[in-house]
Write a protein that holds these residues in place. Structure first.
Motif, mmCIF file in Angstrom:
data_model
loop_
_atom_site.group_PDB
_atom_site.id
_atom_site.type_symbol
_atom_site.label_atom_id
_atom_site.label_comp_id
_atom_site.label_asym_id
_atom_site.label_seq_id
_atom_site.Cartn_x
_atom_site.Cartn_y
_atom_site.Cartn_z
ATOM 1 N N GLY A 135 48.916 32.948 42.913
ATOM 2 C CA GLY A 135 48.959 31.592 42.373
ATOM 3 C C GLY A 135 47.610 31.074 41.906
ATOM 4 O O GLY A 135 47.549 30.057 41.219
ATOM 5 N N ASP A 136 46.525 31.762 42.242
ATOM 6 C CA ASP A 136 45.215 31.346 41.715
ATOM 7 C C ASP A 136 45.228 31.474 40.193
ATOM 8 O O ASP A 136 45.713 32.482 39.644
ATOM 9 N N VAL A 137 44.672 30.468 39.538
ATOM 10 C CA VAL A 137 44.586 30.517 38.069
ATOM 11 C C VAL A 137 43.237 31.124 37.697
ATOM 12 O O VAL A 137 42.198 30.703 38.217
ATOM 13 N N VAL A 138 43.269 32.116 36.836
ATOM 14 C CA VAL A 138 42.062 32.896 36.550
ATOM 15 C C VAL A 138 41.884 33.166 35.059
ATOM 16 O O VAL A 138 42.860 33.218 34.298
ATOM 17 N N VAL A 139 40.628 33.330 34.684
ATOM 18 C CA VAL A 139 40.262 33.692 33.314
ATOM 19 C C VAL A 139 39.479 35.000 33.400
ATOM 20 O O VAL A 139 38.522 35.085 34.173
ATOM 21 N N PRO A 140 39.870 36.016 32.635
ATOM 22 C CA PRO A 140 39.103 37.266 32.670
ATOM 23 C C PRO A 140 37.900 37.208 31.717
ATOM 24 O O PRO A 140 37.988 36.626 30.633
ATOM 25 N N THR A 141 36.802 37.818 32.138
ATOM 26 C CA THR A 141 35.689 37.990 31.204
ATOM 27 C C THR A 141 36.021 39.162 30.270
ATOM 28 O O THR A 141 37.023 39.859 30.467
ATOM 29 N N VAL A 142 35.180 39.400 29.268
ATOM 30 C CA VAL A 142 35.585 40.273 28.158
ATOM 31 C C VAL A 142 34.974 41.680 28.225
ATOM 32 O O VAL A 142 35.626 42.659 27.881
ATOM 33 N N ARG A 143 33.720 41.764 28.654
ATOM 34 C CA ARG A 143 33.060 43.079 28.573
ATOM 35 C C ARG A 143 33.316 43.926 29.813
ATOM 36 O O ARG A 143 33.426 43.412 30.925
ATOM 37 N N ARG A 144 33.392 45.218 29.585
ATOM 38 C CA ARG A 144 33.609 46.194 30.650
ATOM 39 C C ARG A 144 32.593 47.323 30.512
ATOM 40 O O ARG A 144 32.128 47.624 29.405
ATOM 41 N N ARG A 145 32.311 47.974 31.640
ATOM 42 C CA ARG A 145 31.440 49.148 31.609
ATOM 43 C C ARG A 145 32.066 50.243 30.749
ATOM 44 O O ARG A 145 33.285 50.356 30.669
ATOM 45 N N LEU A 146 31.214 51.044 30.169
ATOM 46 C CA LEU A 146 31.687 52.173 29.361
ATOM 47 C C LEU A 146 32.191 53.298 30.255
ATOM 48 O O LEU A 146 33.136 53.995 29.930
ATOM 49 N N ASP A 147 31.499 53.480 31.370
ATOM 50 C CA ASP A 147 31.840 54.580 32.279
ATOM 51 C C ASP A 147 31.359 54.198 33.673
ATOM 52 O O ASP A 147 30.882 53.079 33.886
ATOM 53 N N ASP A 148 31.452 55.122 34.606
ATOM 54 C CA ASP A 148 31.070 54.804 35.988
ATOM 55 C C ASP A 148 29.570 54.972 36.236
ATOM 56 O O ASP A 148 29.094 54.708 37.340
ATOM 57 N N PRO A 207 47.327 39.758 44.587
ATOM 58 C CA PRO A 207 45.874 39.838 44.856
ATOM 59 C C PRO A 207 45.448 41.266 45.215
ATOM 60 O O PRO A 207 44.262 41.590 45.107
ATOM 61 N N ASN A 208 46.385 42.074 45.689
ATOM 62 C CA ASN A 208 46.104 43.497 45.931
ATOM 63 C C ASN A 208 44.916 43.714 46.877
ATOM 64 O O ASN A 208 44.075 44.574 46.632
ATOM 65 N N GLY A 209 44.849 42.876 47.897
ATOM 66 C CA GLY A 209 43.802 43.072 48.901
ATOM 67 C C GLY A 209 42.452 42.487 48.546
ATOM 68 O O GLY A 209 41.486 42.652 49.293
ATOM 69 N N THR A 210 42.348 41.812 47.420
ATOM 70 C CA THR A 210 41.072 41.181 47.038
ATOM 71 C C THR A 210 40.990 39.793 47.675
ATOM 72 O O THR A 210 41.896 39.359 48.387
ATOM 73 N N ALA A 211 39.919 39.070 47.357
ATOM 74 C CA ALA A 211 39.723 37.725 47.902
ATOM 75 C C ALA A 211 40.615 36.690 47.209
ATOM 76 O O ALA A 211 40.672 35.536 47.623
ATOM 77 N N TYR A 212 41.267 37.076 46.137
ATOM 78 C CA TYR A 212 42.137 36.121 45.431
ATOM 79 C C TYR A 212 43.436 35.910 46.195
ATOM 80 O O TYR A 212 43.813 36.723 47.042
ATOM 81 N N GLU A 213 44.116 34.807 45.857
ATOM 82 C CA GLU A 213 45.433 34.535 46.444
ATOM 83 C C GLU A 213 46.456 34.405 45.333
ATOM 84 O O GLU A 213 46.133 33.963 44.225
ATOM 85 N N ARG A 242 35.718 40.719 37.498
ATOM 86 C CA ARG A 242 35.757 40.306 36.079
ATOM 87 C C ARG A 242 36.681 39.109 35.888
ATOM 88 O O ARG A 242 37.183 38.877 34.785
ATOM 89 N N LEU A 243 36.921 38.381 36.979
ATOM 90 C CA LEU A 243 37.768 37.182 36.901
ATOM 91 C C LEU A 243 36.967 35.960 37.333
ATOM 92 O O LEU A 243 36.132 36.039 38.227
ATOM 93 N N VAL A 244 37.256 34.836 36.701
ATOM 94 C CA VAL A 244 36.666 33.561 37.098
ATOM 95 C C VAL A 244 37.820 32.620 37.400
ATOM 96 O O VAL A 244 38.725 32.454 36.570
ATOM 97 N N GLU A 245 37.818 32.017 38.583
ATOM 98 C CA GLU A 245 38.899 31.105 38.944
ATOM 99 C C GLU A 245 38.684 29.740 38.297
ATOM 100 O O GLU A 245 37.547 29.276 38.178
ATOM 101 N N ILE A 246 39.787 29.122 37.894
ATOM 102 C CA ILE A 246 39.675 27.761 37.343
ATOM 103 C C ILE A 246 40.698 26.877 38.066
ATOM 104 O O ILE A 246 41.681 27.374 38.625
ATOM 105 N N PRO A 247 40.480 25.555 38.075
ATOM 106 C CA PRO A 247 41.436 24.655 38.723
ATOM 107 C C PRO A 247 42.821 24.761 38.061
ATOM 108 O O PRO A 247 42.921 24.897 36.832
#
Lengths: 360, 360
Positions: free
Chosen positions: A80-93, A72-78, A134-139
Motif C-alpha cells: 500500500g505504500d505509494v512509490v515513484v521509481p527512479t530512472v537510471r540503473r547500473r549497467l552490470d554488477d 514488499p518482498n521482505g524489504t522495508a516497504y509495506e 530505486r524507489l522513493v515513497e510519496i504521501p
C-alpha cells in the motif's frame, strides 16, 4: 499482465501481454497506477531505444511513474505504500562510482541504463519489480499527481546545478525565463514562481491556448517566439537572470547568452540532433566573460532530487496539475496518450487508481 | 613624477611628467615598485581605453601593480607597508550594490571603471593615491613577486566559480588543461598542479621555448595546438575535467565542450573580438546536457580573491617567478617591456625597489 512496449524495428507503441514479474531479493513488486509520457518517449518511438534489454526484442516504455507496493518482498516497504521509481540503473554488477555514491545522474553515457529509454524496461505495465533502493515513497494523497515527481526531479537538479554556479557571489535573481511551454516547462515555471519577481515562458502558440492560460494563471508573461525571438527578449522584457531551456532547440543555448542579464545562468536540458549553423562566437565568448555568465548542462536526477521533488509537488497548487493532465488514457485505449495535439499538455496511461488497489 | 601613459588618438606608450598625486581623505599615497604588462594593456594601446578619465586626454597605464605605502594619510596603513591595489572603481558617488557588498568584479560594464583600462588612471607611475579600501597588504618578502597578485586573483575567481558549478555532486577531477602559455596561463598551471593528477598546457610554439620549459618543469604536458587541436585532445590525452581558457581565441569555448570529460567545466577568461563561424550547435547542446558539462565566464576579481592570491603566491615556487619575469624595464627605458617577442613571458616596469624605499 498488460504492458505498452515498442518492438525492434517498429515505431508505434503496442499493448502486449507479459508475465507478471517475479521480484528478486531486494526488489519490491509495484502495481503501477499512472505512467506519464514525455518528449523522450516520443524520441524512443521515433529513433528506437538506445538499446533493448539483453535478450529482448521489445522495450517496455515509460520512465515517469507512480505505483503502489503490491508485495514488499521482505524489504522495508509495506503493502500500500505509494512509490515513484527512479530512472537510471547500473549497467552490470561491477563497481560503478556514480551509483555507489548515489549519483547515477552523473554517470556518463556508457555507465548506466535508463528504464524505458535505453537498455532497461520502463514502467508502462501493470506490475514492475523495482529494487527498493530505486524507489522513493510519496504521501498517498499525492498519488494521482505522483507521475510528476520524475519530471520535477529533473528540474530540481538543473536548478540546483545552475544556482550552485552562482553561489560564490551574492546573486539576487529577479527575472526567470522558461523556454518551452510543454508540461515540464509549465511545472518548472510554477517552481520558479516562488523565487522570482517576474517569470516568463516562451512558446509559439496562438491564443486561445491551454498552455498560455496556465502561464498567465501562474502570473507569468507569455512570450511568443514568433514575435519576440530569444535574442530580442532583453530589449522587450529586460535581461533574464535565469533561463531554463527545455525545448531541445539547438540554437537556444547560444541565443540565451544574449538574453541573460549580467551574472545570469542558463540551465540546458534539451537534447537536439546535430545541426550546424553560424554564430558570432567571438561576441558570445566575450559576453560570457565580461558579464560573468554561465551555461550549465543537466540531465536526469538522483534520489535527493526525487525527494525534493516530492516536497515541491506538495507545495504546488492542485489546480496546476488538473490543468496539465489533459489526457488520462486506459491501457486498452492508450492511443490518445501518444497523439500530438495542441490541446494536450500532459498525457498519462492509468493502469489502476489507488481506490482499485485499496479494494483488494 | 614619471608616469607611462597612452594619449588620446595615440597607440604607443609615452613617458610623461605628472604632478605627484595628493591623497584625498581615506586615500593612501603609494610609491610604486613594479607594474606588470599583460594582454589587456596591449589592447588598451591598440584600441584605446574604454574611456579616458574625465577631463583628461591621457590614461596612466597599468593594472597589475605592487607598491609601498609612502604616506598612510591617517588611514590604518603604515609607512613601508607593501600593498597591491585592486582594479575596479566606482563610476560615481551614487549607490552601487556590487561595490557596496564587496563584489566589484560582478559589476557589469557601465557600473564600474577599471584603473589603467577604462575611465580611471592606472598604476604605471612613481606615485599613486589609492583608497585604503582598494588596497590589499602583502608580506614584504613577496614584494618583488607582488605584481603577480592581480593576475593570480583573476584565476582564483575563475577557478572558484568553475568549482562552485561542480559543488552539487562529488567531483573528483584528475586532468586539467590550460589553454594559453602566456604568463597568466603558466601561473594558473602552477596553481592547478596541487589539485590535479595530470596537467596540460596548450600553446603553439616550437621548441626550444622558455614557456615550454616552464610547462615541463611544472610537471605538465605541453600540447602543441598545431599538432593536436583542442577537439582532438580527449583522443590523445583523455577528456579534461577542467579547462581554463586564457587565450581569447573565439572558438575555444565551443571546441572545449568536446575536450571536456563528462561532468567537466570550462572557465572562460579571454575577450575576443566579434567573429562569426559555423559550429554544430545541436551536437554541442546535446553534449553539454547528456554529460552535465558547464561553461563559466569570469572577469576581474574582488578583494577576497586578492587575499587568496597572496596565499597562493606564497605557496608557489620561487623559481617559477624567476622564470616568468623575463623583462624588468626601468621607466626611462620602458620600450622592451611593451615589445612582443617569443623570449618574453612577463614584462614589468620597475619604478623602485624595496631597498630604495628603505633607504629613505
Amino acid at each position: 499482465m498488460r504492458a505498452i512496449v515498442v518492438r525492434r524495428e517498429r515505431h508505434e507503441p503496442e499493448l502486449i501481454e507479459l508475465p507478471r514479474p517475479d521480484p528478486d531479493e531486494g526488489e519490491v513488486l509495484v502495481r503501477m497506477l499512472r505512467v506519464g509520457i514525455d518528449g523522450t518517449d516520443h524520441e524512443v518511438l521515433e529513433d528506437g531505444p538506445g538499446s533493448f534489454p539483453p535478450g529482448d526484442d521489445h522495450l517496455v516504455l515509460g520512465h515517469e511513474a507512480v505505483g503502489v507496493v503490491e508485495d514488499p518482498n521482505g524489504t522495508a516497504y509495506e503493502t500500500g505504500d505509494v512509490v515513484v521509481p527512479t530512472v537510471r540503473r547500473r549497467l552490470d554488477d561491477g563497481p560503478n562510482e556514480y551509483f555507489d555514491r548515489g549519483e547515477p545522474d552523473m554517470a556518463p553515457p556508457g555507465k548506466h541504463r535508463e528504464c524505458g529509454i535505453s537498455g532497461a524496461h520502463g514502467f508502462m505495465a501493470e506490475y514492475v519489480a523495482v529494487s527498493e533502493r530505486r524507489l522513493v515513497e510519496i504521501p498517498r494523497r499525492l498519488a494521482e499527481r505522483g507521475v510528476f515527481v520524475e519530471p520535477i526531479s529533473v528540474s530540481e537538479k538543473a536548478i540546483e546545478h545552475a544556482y550552485a554556479s552562482r553561489s560564490p557571489f551574492d546573486w539576487s535573481p529577479q527575472r526567470a525565463l522558461v523556454l518551452g511551454n510543454g508540461a515540464l516547462g509549465l511545472v518548472t515555471l510554477a517552481m520558479l514562481r516562488q523565487e522570482f519577481d517576474d517569470i516568463y515562458c516562451l512558446g509559439r502558440r496562438d491564443r486561445p491556448d491551454p498552455t498560455i492560460e496556465v502561464i498567465e494563471r501562474l502570473g507569468a508573461t507569455y512570450i511568443d517566439s514568433r514575435e519576440t525571438p530569444v535574442p530580442e527578449i532583453p530589449e522587450e522584457h529586460g535581461g533574464m537572470d535565469f533561463i531554463y531551456e527545455a525545448t531541445g532547440y539547438a540554437k537556444h543555448p547560444f541565443e540565451s547568452i544574449r538574453a541573460l542579464a549580467p551574472n545570469g545562468v542558463v540551465a540546458l536540458l534539451g537534447i537536439p540532433d546535430s545541426w550546424t549553423f553560424e554564430i558570432d562566437g567571438g561576441s558570445l565568448h566575450t559576453e560570457l566573460v565580461t558579464h560573468n555568465k554561465a551555461l550549465i548542462g543537466s540531465v536526469n536526477s538522483n534520489e535527493r532530487h526525487f525527494r525534493r521533488a516530492v516536497r515541491t509537488l506538495r507545495a504546488l497548487p492542485e489546480w496546476l496539475f488538473d490543468e496539465l493532465l489533459t489526457t488520462v488514457a486506459a491501457p486498452t485505449e492508450f492511443e490518445p496518450a501518444f497523439a500530438d495535439s495542441d490541446d494536450q499538455i500532459k498525457a498519462i496511461v492509468e493502469f489502476a487508481s489507488l481506490s482499485d488497489t485499496s479494494d483488494q
